[in-house]
Design an enzyme around this catalytic site. Structure first.
Site, PDB file in Angstrom:
ATOM      1  N   HIS A 240      66.293  55.753  49.450  1.00  0.00           N
ATOM      2  CA  HIS A 240      65.150  56.294  50.232  1.00  0.00           C
ATOM      3  C   HIS A 240      64.295  55.538  51.655  1.00  0.00           C
ATOM      4  O   HIS A 240      64.216  56.548  52.527  1.00  0.00           O
ATOM      5  CB  HIS A 240      64.266  56.012  49.171  1.00  0.00           C
ATOM      6  CG  HIS A 240      63.614  56.487  48.245  1.00  0.00           C
ATOM      7  ND1 HIS A 240      63.192  56.408  46.736  1.00  0.00           N
ATOM      8  CD2 HIS A 240      64.729  58.116  48.106  1.00  0.00           C
ATOM      9  CE1 HIS A 240      62.888  57.879  46.234  1.00  0.00           C
ATOM     10  NE2 HIS A 240      64.306  58.293  47.038  1.00  0.00           N
ATOM     11  N   ARG A 347      68.570  69.068  40.783  1.00  0.00           N
ATOM     12  CA  ARG A 347      68.613  68.272  39.741  1.00  0.00           C
ATOM     13  C   ARG A 347      67.649  67.664  38.725  1.00  0.00           C
ATOM     14  O   ARG A 347      67.115  66.930  39.560  1.00  0.00           O
ATOM     15  CB  ARG A 347      69.605  66.830  40.609  1.00  0.00           C
ATOM     16  CG  ARG A 347      70.706  67.288  41.129  1.00  0.00           C
ATOM     17  CD  ARG A 347      71.355  65.981  41.739  1.00  0.00           C
ATOM     18  NE  ARG A 347      72.488  65.923  42.221  1.00  0.00           N
ATOM     19  CZ  ARG A 347      72.548  65.952  44.083  1.00  0.00           C
ATOM     20  NH1 ARG A 347      70.909  65.870  43.949  1.00  0.00           N
ATOM     21  NH2 ARG A 347      73.439  66.640  44.770  1.00  0.00           N
ATOM     22  N   ARG A 383      69.584  72.542  37.824  1.00  0.00           N
ATOM     23  CA  ARG A 383      70.604  72.679  36.814  1.00  0.00           C
ATOM     24  C   ARG A 383      70.096  71.615  35.469  1.00  0.00           C
ATOM     25  O   ARG A 383      68.991  70.397  36.209  1.00  0.00           O
ATOM     26  CB  ARG A 383      71.641  71.431  37.890  1.00  0.00           C
ATOM     27  CG  ARG A 383      72.760  71.023  36.854  1.00  0.00           C
ATOM     28  CD  ARG A 383      73.618  70.057  37.441  1.00  0.00           C
ATOM     29  NE  ARG A 383      73.018  68.876  37.630  1.00  0.00           N
ATOM     30  CZ  ARG A 383      73.795  67.654  37.711  1.00  0.00           C
ATOM     31  NH1 ARG A 383      75.071  68.258  38.877  1.00  0.00           N
ATOM     32  NH2 ARG A 383      73.396  66.351  38.547  1.00  0.00           N
ATOM     33  N   GLU A 485      83.391  73.396  37.024  1.00  0.00           N
ATOM     34  CA  GLU A 485      83.592  71.420  37.928  1.00  0.00           C
ATOM     35  C   GLU A 485      84.341  70.927  36.706  1.00  0.00           C
ATOM     36  O   GLU A 485      84.760  69.655  36.838  1.00  0.00           O
ATOM     37  CB  GLU A 485      82.404  70.908  37.788  1.00  0.00           C
ATOM     38  CG  GLU A 485      81.149  70.457  36.188  1.00  0.00           C
ATOM     39  CD  GLU A 485      79.632  70.328  36.623  1.00  0.00           C
ATOM     40  OE1 GLU A 485      80.229  69.349  37.643  1.00  0.00           O
ATOM     41  OE2 GLU A 485      79.323  70.156  35.885  1.00  0.00           O
ATOM     42  N   ASN A 508      82.694  67.389  43.545  1.00  0.00           N
ATOM     43  CA  ASN A 508      82.490  66.569  42.955  1.00  0.00           C
ATOM     44  C   ASN A 508      83.679  66.265  41.805  1.00  0.00           C
ATOM     45  O   ASN A 508      84.428  65.452  42.068  1.00  0.00           O
ATOM     46  CB  ASN A 508      81.544  65.915  42.964  1.00  0.00           C
ATOM     47  CG  ASN A 508      80.704  65.761  44.597  1.00  0.00           C
ATOM     48  OD1 ASN A 508      81.510  66.880  45.530  1.00  0.00           O
ATOM     49  ND2 ASN A 508      78.882  65.538  44.424  1.00  0.00           N
ATOM     50  N   ASP A 509      83.327  66.253  40.399  1.00  0.00           N
ATOM     51  CA  ASP A 509      83.195  66.874  39.311  1.00  0.00           C
ATOM     52  C   ASP A 509      85.098  67.698  39.233  1.00  0.00           C
ATOM     53  O   ASP A 509      86.203  67.159  38.616  1.00  0.00           O
ATOM     54  CB  ASP A 509      82.535  66.815  38.073  1.00  0.00           C
ATOM     55  CG  ASP A 509      81.473  65.803  37.733  1.00  0.00           C
ATOM     56  OD1 ASP A 509      81.928  64.596  37.966  1.00  0.00           O
ATOM     57  OD2 ASP A 509      80.793  65.540  37.222  1.00  0.00           O
ATOM     58  N   ARG A 519      86.001  58.848  41.352  1.00  0.00           N
ATOM     59  CA  ARG A 519      86.070  58.978  43.124  1.00  0.00           C
ATOM     60  C   ARG A 519      84.791  57.424  43.485  1.00  0.00           C
ATOM     61  O   ARG A 519      84.790  57.389  45.066  1.00  0.00           O
ATOM     62  CB  ARG A 519      85.168  60.795  43.188  1.00  0.00           C
ATOM     63  CG  ARG A 519      84.337  60.577  42.599  1.00  0.00           C
ATOM     64  CD  ARG A 519      83.674  62.069  42.708  1.00  0.00           C
ATOM     65  NE  ARG A 519      82.492  62.728  41.617  1.00  0.00           N
ATOM     66  CZ  ARG A 519      81.155  62.490  41.565  1.00  0.00           C
ATOM     67  NH1 ARG A 519      81.089  61.801  43.225  1.00  0.00           N
ATOM     68  NH2 ARG A 519      80.392  62.857  41.300  1.00  0.00           N
ATOM     69  N   CYS A 556      78.230  73.621  45.529  1.00  0.00           N
ATOM     70  CA  CYS A 556      76.681  72.504  45.439  1.00  0.00           C
ATOM     71  C   CYS A 556      77.708  70.904  45.925  1.00  0.00           C
ATOM     72  O   CYS A 556      76.778  70.025  45.464  1.00  0.00           O
ATOM     73  CB  CYS A 556      75.985  72.385  44.632  1.00  0.00           C
ATOM     74  SG  CYS A 556      76.824  72.566  42.651  1.00  0.00           S
TER      75      CYS A 556
END
Length: 638
Positions: A240, A347, A383, A485, A508-509, A519, A556
């Site tokens: 943040h 998310r 999701r 994924e 990513n996955d 990763r 994504c």
């Protein structure tokens, strides 16, 4: 050239944990150092040579100026045991301090005025809500009533426990949220102790702040006076503090390991948020060149953001839809401002964090409705929760799972949802109800078999029926899609396409499971490249299956936020990409410089390569001359 870690390589692994920041560590009154700039480096007849430290670009831009090194804030209070008749008084002190801290944050947000968009202001509002969090209040009360700790000690203990829980998570996003817990604890202890020392000392000239870490609130307060740049040892692009720095236009580099030991106050620094580097004691030539680069980048960034409303098109006119990845309802307007055509990945896990009990159906409904309203009629793809195992800690003791030998392959996401259908149904009902307030899609992560998908569809239908029986409004239809994924799902993409309303590639996955590489491992992360030909062949197979069935397909993962990665995905057949909002103008610019036949040709060459390195080289040769400024943001920025 992977997104998330700068250009030119796979995502940079998180640095090794630095010595504990301990913003809320209880210290004896006599042991807390005052907050002052660290002294300048001792004079020497031979000045130390220039050195360049690597980190992560937290906020784009280039700043040149004197360093202002800030020692960590240490709040002074005693660990004191209280007697039974003092318990209620200590708890009242905590409640009063919560109110004061919340009021100070709200006042700070109001003072920021037009300097922050709604998304960044809501970061401060999130801290206000965290201060009043039920789990925090219960933990503090337990420490006071049962352990007989004084108010300060009880708060510090509760914060340390909550932060440690998040810091141990495998998910980088959750580890970053542990800093937010520490910042909230710091604000509460300041209100309790009455310690009003500023986090940053006064400086007579605009400086580059150097710190182990800095809270968004402290950065906002510091920005009320001239501030050239920021460099920290902790943090990631999703922290943040980095988000607020970007909103304020302050160049920042975060995650610079060993920074504090190598910089002294007064030394000249170049903070390069484009390359993710900090140059200590640069030569006059480097300083001048860096200032010029910073000016050119400012003009370049303003031009890209000014084109936010322009549709994303390839040079030949082929349309590509760009969506945003977000995790807070307050981020939806920011995504729209950056040119997103909707939300491709929302998310929902954060709703389940730091709680004794999962969120209620009504609480989820209100949150999803707010996100839809913030998107202004644009579609939002939610999701379903990806919690369990090492991905996200389970939200309550009632959901605690047995330790698993290999949690990455364990009970998470849809697997947990099918094991605990009452939890899954509550979320599905909330999503169905929210669908009455805007275009909504639901996608389910970690699906690996058609048997699982049949169970998901049955629960989805059941949730709709339960909403109808309760007399609650909903849309007539809500598209339900699967995330691809897991390699098994990618191989069976044609069968999944026949059963799903849409597909979403979670690159990513998919990279992690295809290459059997963690990763997040410092030793192996360099192997987890989305340019690996094995991954690309799976992507091409999924794209072909979606095209044959007429199903929409969106990517994504971080691959979509990299200019070369985005063009490669388009060349492989995708026409929908979802990424962090800040990357949208840059990707739109990259797409507009390349024709579809060129993207297809370079994608075909990539499929014939033997390694990720060969793929990157082939793409750089073919497209580099036109994307040089986007790939490296070098001195040639127009």
């Amino acid at each position: 050239m992977s997104g998330g870690g700068g250009r030119g390589g796979p995502p940079r692994p998180p640095p090794s944990p630095p010595p504990s920041r301990s913003p809320v560590a209880p210290l004896p009154p006599e042991s807390g150092p005052r907050i002052t700039p660290l002294p300048p480096a001792p004079r020497s007849s031979v000045p130390p040579p220039p050195s360049t430290l690597r980190g992560l670009g937290g906020s784009p831009g280039v700043a040149v100026g004197p360093a202002l090194v800030v020692a960590p804030r240490r709040l002074q209070f005693a660990r004191r045991l209280v007697r039974s008749y003092e318990v209620d008084g200590e708890l009242e002190r905590v409640r009063a301090a919560v109110g004061r801290a919340q009021g100070e944050l709200r006042e700070m947000s109001e003072r920021a005025g037009g300097r922050l968009s709604g998304a960044e202001q809501n970061i401060l509002e999130a801290y206000v809500l965290m201060l009043g969090d039920e789990l925090l209040a219960e933990s503090v009360e337990r420490n006071v009533r049962l352990n007989r700790q004084c108010a300060e000690w009880a708060v510090a203990s509760a914060i340390e426990e909550m932060a440690a829980s998040l810091a141990s998570a495998a998910d980088a996003y959750l580890r970053e949220r542990s800093h937010d817990i520490e910042f909230v604890g710091e604000r509460l202890l300041i209100a309790l102790t009455g310690d009003r020392r500023p986090a940053l000392p006064r400086s007579d000239e605009p400086a580059v702040v150097v710190a182990h870490d800095l809270s968004p609130a402290d950065l906002l307060a510091a920005s009320e006076r001239p501030l050239k740049g920021l460099a920290t040892e902790a943090g990631t692009r999703t922290s943040h503090t980095a988000i607020v720095a970007r909103a304020l236009g302050i160049p920042a580099v975060v995650g610079v390991e060993g920074l504090m030991a190598q910089v002294a106050s007064g030394e000249t620094l170049v903070v390069d948020g484009l390359r993710g580097t900090v140059t200590v004691r640069p030569t006059d030539e480097v300083s001048a060149r860096s200032r010029a680069r910073g000016e050119r980048h400012r003009a370049f960034a303003l031009r890209l953001l000014g084109d936010a409303a322009r549709p994303a098109e390839l040079a030949c006119g082929e349309r590509v839809r760009l969506y945003a990845n977000i995790e807070l309802a307050s981020e939806a307007p920011c995504a729209v401002e950056h040119g997103a055509e909707g939300v491709g990945l929302y998310r929902t896990e954060f709703l389940y964090l730091d709680r004794e009990r999962p969120p209620s159906e009504d609480e989820q409904f209100e949150h999803y409705r707010t996100a839809l309203e913030g998107a202004g009629g644009r579609p939002v793809t939610f999701r379903t929760f990806d919690i369990g195992a090492d991905k996200v800690p389970a939200p309550a003791s009632s959901l605690a799972l047995l330790p698993e030998r290999n949690p990455a392959l364990g009970t998470r996401a849809v697997r947990l949802g099918l094991l605990r259908p009452e939890l899954f149904l509550a979320q599905l009902r909330a999503l169905w109800r929210a669908s009455a307030h805007g275009p909504l899609r639901v996608m389910v992560p970690m699906v690996s078999s058609l048997r699982e998908w049949a169970e998901v569809k049955a629960l989805f239908r059941r949730a709709a029926e339960e909403v109808d029986r309760a007399g609650q409004a909903r849309a007539a239809d809500v598209p339900l899609g699967a995330m691809i994924e897991v390699p098994a799902a990618a191989i069976l993409a044609d069968l999944f396409a026949a059963e799903c309303a849409f597909l979403s590639l979670g690159t990513n996955d998919l990279v992690q499971y295809t290459l059997a590489v963690d990763r997040l491992s410092p030793l192996l992360a360099h192997l987890a490249s989305h340019f690996d030909p094995a991954v690309l062949r799976l992507v091409r197979g999924v794209a072909a299956a979606a095209e044959r069935s007429g199903r929409p397909l969106t990517a994504c993962g971080t691959m979509a936020s990299d200019p070369l990665g985005a063009l490669l995905l388009v060349g492989l057949g995708l026409r929908g990409l979802s990424m962090e909002p800040g990357a949208i103008p840059e990707i739109k610019e990259a797409l507009g410089r390349v024709r579809l036949e060129e993207a297809r040709a370079v994608a075909q060459r990539a499929l014939e390569c033997a390694s990720a390195g060969e793929v990157e080289e082939a793409m750089a040769v073919a497209l580099g001359p036109r994307l040089y400024d986007l790939m490296n943001v070098e001195d040639t920025v127009a």
